[in-house]
Design a protein around this motif. Structure first.
Motif, PDB file in Angstrom:
ATOM      1  N   GLY A   1     -19.840  -4.018  -1.644  1.00 56.82           N
ATOM      2  CA  GLY A   1     -19.263  -3.591  -0.387  1.00 56.82           C
ATOM      3  C   GLY A   1     -18.156  -2.577  -0.596  1.00 56.82           C
ATOM      4  O   GLY A   1     -17.798  -2.234  -1.730  1.00 56.82           O
ATOM      5  N   ILE A   2     -17.604  -2.084   0.505  1.00 59.30           N
ATOM      6  CA  ILE A   2     -16.531  -1.092   0.494  1.00 59.30           C
ATOM      7  C   ILE A   2     -15.325  -1.684   1.210  1.00 59.30           C
ATOM      8  O   ILE A   2     -15.462  -2.325   2.259  1.00 59.30           O
ATOM      9  N   ALA A   3     -14.140  -1.504   0.645  1.00 54.98           N
ATOM     10  CA  ALA A   3     -12.922  -2.057   1.242  1.00 54.98           C
ATOM     11  C   ALA A   3     -11.789  -1.041   1.136  1.00 54.98           C
ATOM     12  O   ALA A   3     -11.814  -0.137   0.289  1.00 54.98           O
ATOM     13  N   LEU A   4     -10.787  -1.217   1.997  1.00 57.15           N
ATOM     14  CA  LEU A   4      -9.608  -0.355   1.943  1.00 57.15           C
ATOM     15  C   LEU A   4      -8.882  -0.574   0.626  1.00 57.15           C
ATOM     16  O   LEU A   4      -8.550  -1.694   0.261  1.00 57.15           O
ATOM     17  N   ASP A   5      -8.626   0.531  -0.076  1.00 60.98           N
ATOM     18  CA  ASP A   5      -7.999   0.455  -1.386  1.00 60.98           C
ATOM     19  C   ASP A   5      -6.512   0.800  -1.325  1.00 60.98           C
ATOM     20  O   ASP A   5      -5.687   0.181  -1.982  1.00 60.98           O
ATOM     21  N   SER A   6      -6.168   1.831  -0.552  1.00 65.85           N
ATOM     22  CA  SER A   6      -4.773   2.230  -0.443  1.00 65.85           C
ATOM     23  C   SER A   6      -4.598   3.106   0.785  1.00 65.85           C
ATOM     24  O   SER A   6      -5.568   3.586   1.378  1.00 65.85           O
ATOM     25  N   SER A   7      -3.327   3.337   1.160  1.00 61.60           N
ATOM     26  CA  SER A   7      -3.016   4.182   2.298  1.00 61.60           C
ATOM     27  C   SER A   7      -1.802   5.045   1.954  1.00 61.60           C
ATOM     28  O   SER A   7      -0.831   4.550   1.381  1.00 61.60           O
ATOM     29  N   HIS A   8      -1.876   6.334   2.271  1.00 63.92           N
ATOM     30  CA  HIS A   8      -0.784   7.272   2.020  1.00 63.92           C
ATOM     31  C   HIS A   8      -0.414   7.978   3.317  1.00 63.92           C
ATOM     32  O   HIS A   8      -1.285   8.329   4.111  1.00 63.92           O
ATOM     33  N   VAL A   9       0.853   8.188   3.519  1.00 63.09           N
ATOM     34  CA  VAL A   9       1.332   9.031   4.610  1.00 63.09           C
ATOM     35  C   VAL A   9       1.869  10.315   3.981  1.00 63.09           C
ATOM     36  O   VAL A   9       2.846  10.286   3.237  1.00 63.09           O
ATOM     37  N   PHE A  10       1.221  11.437   4.263  1.00 62.52           N
ATOM     38  CA  PHE A  10       1.646  12.713   3.691  1.00 62.52           C
ATOM     39  C   PHE A  10       2.535  13.501   4.637  1.00 62.52           C
ATOM     40  O   PHE A  10       3.424  14.215   4.215  1.00 62.52           O
ATOM     41  N   TYR A  11       2.264  13.413   5.913  1.00 72.02           N
ATOM     42  CA  TYR A  11       3.095  14.066   6.917  1.00 72.02           C
ATOM     43  C   TYR A  11       3.362  13.036   8.011  1.00 72.02           C
ATOM     44  O   TYR A  11       2.436  12.383   8.490  1.00 72.02           O
ATOM     45  N   GLY A  12       4.605  12.889   8.391  1.00 74.79           N
ATOM     46  CA  GLY A  12       4.957  11.901   9.394  1.00 74.79           C
ATOM     47  C   GLY A  12       6.332  11.345   9.134  1.00 74.79           C
ATOM     48  O   GLY A  12       7.152  11.943   8.434  1.00 74.79           O
ATOM     49  N   ASP A  13       6.569  10.143   9.644  1.00 75.42           N
ATOM     50  CA  ASP A  13       7.900   9.557   9.567  1.00 75.42           C
ATOM     51  C   ASP A  13       8.285   9.126   8.156  1.00 75.42           C
ATOM     52  O   ASP A  13       9.440   9.207   7.758  1.00 75.42           O
ATOM     53  N   GLN A  14       7.306   8.653   7.369  1.00 74.52           N
ATOM     54  CA  GLN A  14       7.626   8.125   6.039  1.00 74.52           C
ATOM     55  C   GLN A  14       6.641   8.661   5.005  1.00 74.52           C
ATOM     56  O   GLN A  14       5.811   7.926   4.478  1.00 74.52           O
TER      57      GLN A  14
END
Length: 325
Positions: free
Chosen positions: A297-310
């Motif tokens: 299966g496929i699952a969320l591995d990571s999350s990055h915010v490049f532009y925004g508040d943080q």
């Protein structure tokens, strides 16, 4: 012109390496292809799996991206059959307007292969204002497409190299034209995404796999302006940055879309970018989805915010493991 969008989603995959290898003639093997043939049977065929790619694409389609970006290496040895089958595979994904492709080093594995690959995949490669058929012009790169709030600038480092080499080349002409396209998109208030196969970062790939023209590319990005650079080639999930006159530009790589579990490279992944906001106030979130350890299966591995508040800081470069190509 200023754009304000509630949300625009685009996905990024790379290094498809569609398999299995077709039967090769003796003539085809009497070239650099012999080294790739041996490497496929010793290593790649054990870990680059079609069912893994199918799982990845199925999960990605469920998240309904507005555009799919593919940064090269659709094939392995750039044989005629592989190139044709890659076009058939692209046709199963969706309309050419919804998928943008740049070639990789495997798509130009031997002299002449680059042009044959571009010709076969041309509807998925060409600029918006280019003719419907490949014009037999080596200078079609950089390409330019506008989709919603983003401008997609496709660069090519794809060229035939000697055995045991997988380097790429970014030319002065391509650099100049890339600057012009970046400035054009900036004047239109678009979020500029640059696609390229080789990582444009010193140390991101070993010497025999490096990109020649890294400083030239960095100068083009700094002069023309960009918001995001996407690449493949290393089969690694990475985030780097390019320094510019303004803020650093994120440079994001991704694992091979066909990499199964148990290999020495990360399993198959894709990046899903969600863009909102307006020029000067963009919000960009990148979620990376990857194959589970069980490979089912496929699952969320990571999350990055490049532009925004943080926005997240960029990690340091990690040199790549050397392997025979």
């Amino acid at each position: 012109m200023r754009y304000v969008f509630a949300m625009f989603k685009f996905a990024h995959i790379s290094d498809i390496h569609l398999g299995p290898l077709p039967r090769l003639t003796m003539r085809e093997l009497l070239s650099k292809r012999i080294t790739g043939f041996v490497n496929w049977h010793r290593t790649r065929r054990k870990h680059l799996l079609v069912n893994t790619l199918d799982l990845l694409l199925s999960d990605m389609k469920d998240r309904e991206p507005d555009q799919l970006l593919i940064t090269g290496d659709l094939v392995n040895l750039a044989t005629k059959i592989e190139t044709r089958l890659a076009r058939e595979w692209l046709d199963t994904i969706g309309e050419p307007a919804d998928t943008t492709v740049v070639p990789g080093n495997h798509d130009a594995y031997v002299p002449g292969a680059h042009d044959k690959s571009v010709a076969a995949w041309y509807p998925f490669v060409k600029s918006d204002d280019d003719p419907g058929e490949w014009p037999k012009d080596d200078h079609i790169f950089p390409t330019y497409r506008e989709r919603g709030p983003i401008a997609i600038i496709g660069c090519s480092t794809s060229n035939a190299t000697p055995p045991f080499s997988a380097s790429g080349y970014f030319s002065p002409r391509q650099a100049r034209e890339t600057v012009n396209l970046l400035k054009k998109a900036g004047e239109r208030g678009l979020f500029r995404v640059v696609m390229i196969h080789h990582p444009p970062i010193h140390g991101a790939a070993s010497s025999h796999k490096r990109m020649i023209g890294i400083r030239r590319f960095a100068a083009a990005i700094s002069t023309g302006g960009a918001e995001l650079v996407l690449h493949g080639h290393t089969h690694l999930n990475t985030v780097y940055e390019l320094k510019t006159h303004n803020r650093p530009v994120p440079v994001v790589g991704i694992a091979s879309a066909s990499q199964g579990p148990g290999g020495h490279k990360p399993p198959a992944s894709y990046n899903l970018f969600s863009l909102s906001g307006e020029p000067g106030n963009w919000n960009l979130v990148c979620e990376r989805y990857g194959l589970t350890q069980a490979g089912d299966g496929i699952a969320l591995d990571s999350s990055h915010v490049f532009y925004g508040d943080q926005p997240l800081p960029m990690p340091a470069i990690q040199p790549e493991t050397v392997e025979i190509l």
